[in-house]
Design an enzyme around this catalytic site. Structure first.
Site, short mmCIF file in Angstrom:
data_model
loop_
_atom_site.label_atom_id
_atom_site.label_comp_id
_atom_site.label_asym_id
_atom_site.label_seq_id
_atom_site.Cartn_x
_atom_site.Cartn_y
_atom_site.Cartn_z
CG HIS A 106 -2.00 -1.01 1.22
ND1 HIS A 106 -2.86 -1.19 0.16
CD2 HIS A 106 -2.35 -1.94 2.14
CE1 HIS A 106 -3.70 -2.18 0.44
NE2 HIS A 106 -3.40 -2.66 1.62
CB ALA A 107 4.30 2.05 1.05
#
Length: 580
Positions: A147-148
């Site tokens: 998700h980063a």
């Protein structure tokens, strides 16, 4: 076949597997009540080692990623912020925390940057070893943080190790395929490669009022990357059969159409049944079937972790999939290990599906599959890439000749640990007599047979669990250094007969096995705060000679561990050696 695994039939060739693990990873803690617990990686490693999988692969401790390596994808300012912020100075970075989305889902905790460095370092070194043909499969369960974003933390993820690993692969490979079987959409990876055709991203995920809210069927990429991002939105409760019915046809078509030269598979286990944050209904074998299928294409494969918030299920699934990568199927009974209490009451490896309703109708799955395959046909075959020199990076020198300074080592010193860590046992290297626990030399009594025979129906082999399963109000919640301890349980006078763990057939072996189990529990983890009854150790005079020998060994360990009623350690004189 051993008592702990069985070779998989029909595999055309054995795979060289590199497995990355850093023991420091289990010491990080997101904070009280947070669902992400790095302890699960250490639990998985404990299963991997106690199943004996270290004999089938090379185990490495990767060099943590540096700030410079992280900035190959992330912005300089964001990486610099992660390296500076700590719980003690976070009040000085209020503006930056809001800017970079750090604070709620992604809290500030001790060792945050070191945690990110370990995760990213394993994925990058795994990719580098694949590119240099040093292995066929690389595994980093500490990775998979999909998700980063470039300048933003998201969904418990700070540094996107997957993007960094793929960038390393792209230095050597024209096309890389990324597959995501996490319950959440792999938005960070898709966004990073949304405009290029050199990486195809395929994500199977829950969609509809669910984090992160992206991954719609119509999201296919833009510009040069149009139709190179494929999303398969799912509804709640999908079963193994339905998942297999869409996963295998889609991935087979992707392999035929895109023809990647390397594959990255994110194995998030929050898609398993019973996950605290997930809503799908896959069993361990249904989840592992994805690994087995992708492995069958015989491409360089990078296996990464990801989500997964029911720790005992996460460690089970990843250990089983590690075995599949190494060409073996693990036995159903979990061996005694550091976290054995977490796997009760059945102490079995399998994670089974529940009876929840599957909201994915056959008509819905067929329609979505048809649209996804239609989008795939728009690509028109595998894209080409212009020939160019391979960019030089600092990691090249370390991997080309990791032992370049070997001649400078003092011959009187021990061999460097880097050589010992990378050594794998060749098939047939050890005889049964040298290999502990194999060759039919042990009494493989199951915990169920022992419990019913010695402790009565319904009794447990061990006592209550220590950690998150025993108390939900503890400060560590099963994570951090204090969450890894399992206090050795010493039987008192009034207790049942001494605990038997895989009792060997000979009397002397019985004493050694009981003493060894207690010593391992006492020294393999950080020193716990022992309960007051830890000093109670005695055996009835009516026991057999073998029981006396085992109890004597336990008593010696108990005396060494003895504490007074206030919890402070007593200094005990060394007892005289017992007469034979």
């Amino acid at each position: 076949m051993t008592d702990k695994w069985e070779a998989i039939d029909g595999e055309s060739q054995k795979k060289r597997v590199c497995y990355f693990f850093d023991s420091d990873i289990g010491g990080f803690h997101y904070g009280p009540g947070h669902p992400m617990k790095p302890t699960r990686i250490r639990m998985c490693h404990s299963l991997v080692m106690n199943y004996g999988l270290y004999k089938k692969m090379e185990i490495f401790r990767a060099k943590p990623a540096t700030k410079r390596e992280m900035t190959q994808f992330h912005s300089d300012e964001y990486v610099d912020f992660l390296s500076k912020i700590t719980p003690s100075n976070m009040n000085s970075f209020v503006k930056e925390q809001h800017k970079y989305n750090v604070g709620d889902d992604c809290p500030v905790f001790d060792g945050l940057f070191e945690y990110c460095s370990i995760s990213a370092g394993g994925s990058m070194e795994g990719a580098a070893r694949l590119s240099r043909d040093k292995c066929d499969i690389a595994i980093n369960w500490a990775g998979g943080l999909h998700h980063a974003k470039k300048s933003e933390a998201s969904g418990f993820c700070y540094v996107n190790d997957i993007v960094l690993g793929i960038l390393e692969l792209l230095r050597y490979h024209n096309r890389v395929l990324y597959i995501d079987i996490d319950v959440h959409h792999g938005d960070g990876v898709e966004e990073a490669f949304y405009t290029t055709d050199r990486v195809m991203t395929v994500s199977f995920h829950k969609y509809g009022e669910y984090f992160p809210g992206t991954g719609e069927l119509r999201d296919v990429g833009i510009s040069k990357g149009k139709y190179y991002a494929l999303n398969f939105p799912l509804r709640d409760g999908i079963s193994d059969d339905n998942y297999k019915s869409v996963f295998e046809p889609v991935i087979r078509s992707v392999m035929e159409t895109y023809d990647p030269s390397a594959i990255v598979l994110q194995c998030g286990t929050d898609s398993l049944s019973g996950d605290k944050l997930g809503c799908l209904n896959l069993s361990m074998r249904g989840h592992a079937n994805c690994v087995r299928f992708v492995k069958s294409f015989n491409k360089p494969l990078l296996l990464l972790g990801g989500g997964g918030y029911t720790m005992r299920n996460v460690s089970r699934a990843w250990a089983f999939e590690t075995g599949l990568a190494a060409g073996v199927e693990l036995a159903p009974d979990i061996p005694v290990n550091e976290y054995y209490e977490y796997f009760g009451p059945d102490y079995e490896l399998d994670v089974k599906s529940s009876n929840t309703d599957d909201l994915n109708s056959l008509a819905y799955l067929d329609r979505v599959k048809r649209i996804v395959l239609e989008n795939l046909r728009h690509t028109g075959g595998p894209p080409s890439a212009q020939m160019t020199d391979i960019p030089s990076m600092p990691i090249d020198a370390a991997l080309e000749d990791p032992n370049e300074d070997e001649d400078m080592d003092d011959p009187d010193d021990r061999r460097p640990m880097r050589l010992l860590d990378s050594r794998r046992q060749a098939d047939g290297e050890l005889s049964d007599s040298e290999d502990e626990g194999e060759g039919g030399r042990r009494d493989h009594t199951s915990h169920k047979e022992f419990s019913s025979r010695n402790l009565g129906e319904g009794a447990h082999k061990f006592g209550m669990g220590v950690g998150i399963l025993a108390s939900s109000t503890g400060a560590t919640h099963g994570a951090g250094p204090s969450g890894h301890t399992n206090v050795a349980r010493i039987p008192a006078k009034s207790s049942s007969p001494a605990m038997d763990v895989d009792t060997p057939s000979s009397d002397s072996a019985a004493a050694e096995a009981v003493a060894s189990s207690v010593v391992n529990a006492a020294v393999s983890t950080p020193p716990p705060s022992a309960p007051a009854n830890a000093s109670a150790a005695a055996t009835p005079s009516s026991q057999t000679e073998a029981s006396k020998a085992g109890a004597g060994a336990i008593s010696k360990v108990a005396e060494a561990m003895e504490v007074d009623s206030e919890g402070s350690a007593k200094s005990k004189p060394e007892p005289p050696a017992p007469s034979s």
